[in-house]
Design an enzyme around this catalytic site. Structure first.
Site, mmCIF file in Angstrom:
data_model
loop_
_atom_site.group_PDB
_atom_site.id
_atom_site.type_symbol
_atom_site.label_atom_id
_atom_site.label_comp_id
_atom_site.label_asym_id
_atom_site.label_seq_id
_atom_site.Cartn_x
_atom_site.Cartn_y
_atom_site.Cartn_z
ATOM 1 N N LEU A 211 -7.988 -1.105 -4.525
ATOM 2 C CA LEU A 211 -6.938 -1.812 -3.773
ATOM 3 C C LEU A 211 -7.537 -3.073 -3.160
ATOM 4 C CD1 LEU A 211 -5.215 1.112 -1.799
ATOM 5 C CD2 LEU A 211 -4.185 -0.224 -3.652
ATOM 6 N N HIS A 212 -6.950 -4.223 -3.472
ATOM 7 C CA HIS A 212 -7.435 -5.441 -2.830
ATOM 8 C C HIS A 212 -6.383 -6.541 -2.733
ATOM 9 C CE1 HIS A 212 -7.676 -7.011 -6.925
ATOM 10 N NE2 HIS A 212 -7.837 -8.212 -6.398
ATOM 11 N N ARG A 213 -5.263 -6.427 -3.447
ATOM 12 C CA ARG A 213 -4.261 -7.489 -3.426
ATOM 13 C C ARG A 213 -3.691 -7.671 -2.025
ATOM 14 N NH1 ARG A 213 -4.099 -10.745 -7.994
ATOM 15 N NH2 ARG A 213 -4.649 -9.463 -9.782
#
Length: 375
Positions: A211-213
């Site tokens: 998860l990074h957006r």
């Protein structure tokens, strides 16, 4: 293949952040094998050990010839600092061409400087489109394509996008996916990693999460919903989440459900090993959608859209959106009936050689398109 450089002698390759390193390495190698002088410019958009140093070592990427050291900041600050630092360097180096990859702020910044300075500009991964203007990457990739001379597409849909947008036929080149070049070149080394032993994992016995957006991790409500879904999934399939620095603080604030294990960011070889051995991968990363497709590992994308639709149409990827109930239902279906692995054409480990063919044997546009060319 031709071995003589007939059109260019000095080429600047630009990298700025973790996603760029896997894309620029095979391109540099292919150009250097053909006799080109290749200069690596690192903008410093990513600069710490976990996001930078370990990737250079894992990939065997040589130290950059020039490091701009721009660091982090807002989109405007970062883009402006890259442009200000790159402009005098480009004038001093006077290359025949500049190669930019992907869709980060450094990509656009160096593209804009190059377009105004005069060298030819090549964009690797041209034509990818999510059609979601809420994604900063979409703005970067569309604007970079607009000022590029060579549009190097990784998949037929990307080439189709460029043609539909009015680019000249001699600009658009379907070359394949350089990410897969790097994956195949390093897969056996990755499989020798001890990362599964270190984390007490077994092949096929866990799911991998990334998860990074900004759309997923910057909004506490959205992130809480994703964590809720991951908690339900983890009741049936233990999940491992290498934590991106962008998400670390927010995950700590919200709390992590049982069954979801947080670990430090993984280097390239360890991460490929984790993908390769996973039962399922849940991600919001474009590159992971591509790598899982090439590896034949089921992937569920935690986004409403993707700029890599070929991974859905021909690969192992399924779009689940960000609604917790839809995510859990999608994952349950994929775990019960995994999609059949299919690898897109030209994802064969030779994309970088085709790029070298285009750039070094006159296989592309000779001049930058004028606005009237695209009307």
């Amino acid at each position: 293949m031709a071995t003589t450089n007939t059109t260019m002698t000095r080429i600047v390759c630009v990298a700025g952040a973790r996603p760029n390193y896997m894309k620029i390495k095979p391109v540099m190698d292919a150009l250097e094998r053909r006799g080109a002088e290749v200069l690596l410019v690192h903008t410093g958009q990513h600069y710490d050990e976990s996001m930078n140093g370990v990737f250079f070592r894992d990939l065997g990427l040589r130290p950059p010839d020039h490091f701009l050291g721009v660091g982090s900041g807002s989109h405007a600050e970062q883009t402006g600092r890259v442009m200000t630092a790159f402009e005098p360097l480009l004038a001093r180096l006077a290359p025949d061409a500049v190669v930019v990859v992907g869709d980060i702020n450094s990509t656009l910044a160096c593209a804009l400087v190059t377009a105004k300075a005069g060298p030819l500009l090549a964009h690797v991964e041209a034509g990818l489109r999510s059609r979601d203007w809420g994604m900063p990457e979409e703005v970067n990739r569309v604007a970079t394509d607009r000022v590029s001379d060579y549009l190097l597409a990784s998949s037929p849909d990307a080439a189709d996008n460029l043609r539909a947008e009015g680019y000249r036929a001699d600009q658009v080149h379907l070359v394949g996916n350089v990410m897969i070049d790097t994956l195949f070149a390093n897969l056996e080394r990755a499989r020798q990693s001890d990362v599964l032993r270190r984390y007490g994992l077994t092949r096929g016995g866990y799911g991998l999460v990334t998860l990074h957006r900004p759309a997923n991790v910057d909004d506490p409500g959205v992130l809480a919903g994703l964590l809720k879904a991951l908690g339900v999934i983890a009741e049936h399939c233990p999940l491992l989440l290498p934590v991106h620095p962008r998400a670390a603080g927010r995950l700590t604030e919200l709390g992590v459900p049982g069954g979801l294990r947080l670990v430090p960011p993984a280097g390239y070889l360890d991460f490929i090993a984790l993908q390769d051995a996973a039962r399922i991968v849940l991600t919001d990363s474009g590159g992971v959608q591509e790598e899982t497709t090439a590896l034949g590992v089921p992937c569920v994308t935690l986004r409403d859209n993707t700029e890599r639709p070929i991974t859905v149409e021909q690969g192992t990827n399924v779009l689940a959106g960000r609604d917790p109930e839809r995510i859990t239902a999608t994952v349950a279906r994929v775990l019960e009936h995994p999609p059949a692995p299919r690898r897109p054409a030209l994802w064969d480990g030779r994309a970088s050689e085709r790029i070298a063919d285009v750039l070094l044997t006159g296989g592309g546009a000779a001049t930058r398109p004028r606005p009237t060319d695209l009307i």
